[in-house]
Design an enzyme around this catalytic site. Structure first.
Site, PDB file in Angstrom:
ATOM      1  CE1 TYR A 116       9.422 -33.419  -6.067  1.00 46.09           C
ATOM      2  CE2 TYR A 116       8.132 -35.350  -5.495  1.00 46.09           C
ATOM      3  CZ  TYR A 116       9.312 -34.786  -5.934  1.00 46.09           C
ATOM      4  OH  TYR A 116      10.379 -35.581  -6.234  1.00 46.09           O
ATOM      5  CG  PHE A 117       6.901 -32.437 -12.078  1.00 46.08           C
ATOM      6  CD1 PHE A 117       5.836 -32.940 -12.807  1.00 46.08           C
ATOM      7  CD2 PHE A 117       8.159 -32.441 -12.655  1.00 46.08           C
ATOM      8  CE1 PHE A 117       6.029 -33.447 -14.087  1.00 46.08           C
ATOM      9  CE2 PHE A 117       8.366 -32.945 -13.928  1.00 46.08           C
ATOM     10  CZ  PHE A 117       7.294 -33.453 -14.652  1.00 46.08           C
ATOM     11  N   GLY A 118       7.365 -35.122  -9.325  1.00 43.93           N
ATOM     12  CA  GLY A 118       8.406 -36.139  -9.175  1.00 43.93           C
ATOM     13  C   GLY A 118       8.622 -36.875 -10.480  1.00 43.93           C
ATOM     14  CE1 TYR A 119      14.334 -35.758 -12.106  1.00 37.55           C
ATOM     15  CE2 TYR A 119      13.030 -33.942 -11.254  1.00 37.55           C
ATOM     16  CZ  TYR A 119      14.242 -34.584 -11.397  1.00 37.55           C
ATOM     17  OH  TYR A 119      15.368 -34.061 -10.814  1.00 37.55           O
ATOM     18  CB  ALA A 120      13.928 -39.865 -11.064  1.00 40.89           C
ATOM     19  CB  SER A 121      12.927 -43.336  -7.697  1.00 39.53           C
ATOM     20  OG  SER A 121      13.325 -42.331  -6.811  1.00 39.53           O
ATOM     21  CD  GLU A 145      15.508 -35.613  -4.276  1.00 43.20           C
ATOM     22  OE1 GLU A 145      16.582 -35.569  -4.911  1.00 43.20           O
ATOM     23  OE2 GLU A 145      14.637 -36.450  -4.512  1.00 43.20           O
ATOM     24  CE1 TYR A 177      16.940 -43.228  -8.267  1.00 39.71           C
ATOM     25  CE2 TYR A 177      18.028 -42.610 -10.309  1.00 39.71           C
ATOM     26  CZ  TYR A 177      17.107 -42.344  -9.316  1.00 39.71           C
ATOM     27  OH  TYR A 177      16.368 -41.198  -9.372  1.00 39.71           O
TER      28      TYR A 177
END
EC number: 4.3.2.9
Length: 193
Positions: free
Chosen positions: A22-27, A91, A138
């Site tokens: 998995y590629f997580g880009y925000a929090s 999500e 956020y």
């Protein structure tokens, strides 16, 4: 649109240790935040996704959109089937975010590409690609993610160019205080990445 009547976690095949990279880009750029959300996850370092751009969209949460010449940095995690199902649920798959397979380049602690390319899953809101303003709670999570990812190679130039136009910086003391307030008072966090 309503979500599922039964949690996906109730029907997950847990016979495999990991189901997805998995590629997580925000929090979810934060290894610490991800460990709290996905206890089985295994952090593998940072990567960058070419020809995409980071944004806050009209839902007031992080998103990425195709954009020639731009780049998105994110963290890589192996996910267990249980954690993947939990992320899908938080999500809002498929009514908010959709799962996409993208190819990324791994990044070293110096922020530079290693040349190693891997295929990974990420979440993209393909329906709401317009820009928006960030939800106040956020801001804390994104600032924490930036702080937590810097030791692993998140470049300051990237943060200044792509993230800071949406998210003001806060002091470490304010971040710690606000994180406590967000955890105590906020409803379940949606759109975590």
């Amino acid at each position: 649109m309503q979500g599922p009547k039964v949690s996906r976690n109730d029907t997950v095949d847990t016979s495999r240790r990991f189901s997805e990279l998995y590629f997580g880009y925000a929090s979810n750029l934060s290894p610490a935040a991800m460990k709290g959300r996905c206890p089985d996850s295994l952090f593998c370092g940072l990567a960058r996704l070419e020809n995409w751009k980071w944004q806050i969209n009209s839902t007031q949460y992080g998103n990425i959109i195709p954009s020639e010449g731009n780049v998105v940095y994110g963290s890589l995690f192996f996910l267990s089937p249980r954690d993947e199902a939990g992320l899908d649920e938080s999500e809002g798959v498929p009514w908010l975010y959709e799962k996409r397979t993208v190819e990324v380049e791994r990044v070293g602690a110096d922020g530079k590409g290693t040349g190693q390319r891997v295929s990974t899953m990420t979440y993209v809101d393909v329906q709401r690609t317009d820009e928006g303003t960030i939800m106040p709670d956020y801001i804390v999570w994104i600032n924490k993610a930036i702080r937590d990812a810097k030791p692993y190679g998140l470049p300051d130039e990237y943060v200044q160019k792509y993230v800071r136009p949406y998210i003001p910086p806060i002091s470490k003391e304010d971040e710690d205080r606000d994180l406590i307030a967000v955890r105590v008072m906020a409803p379940r966090h949606r759109g975590i990445d």
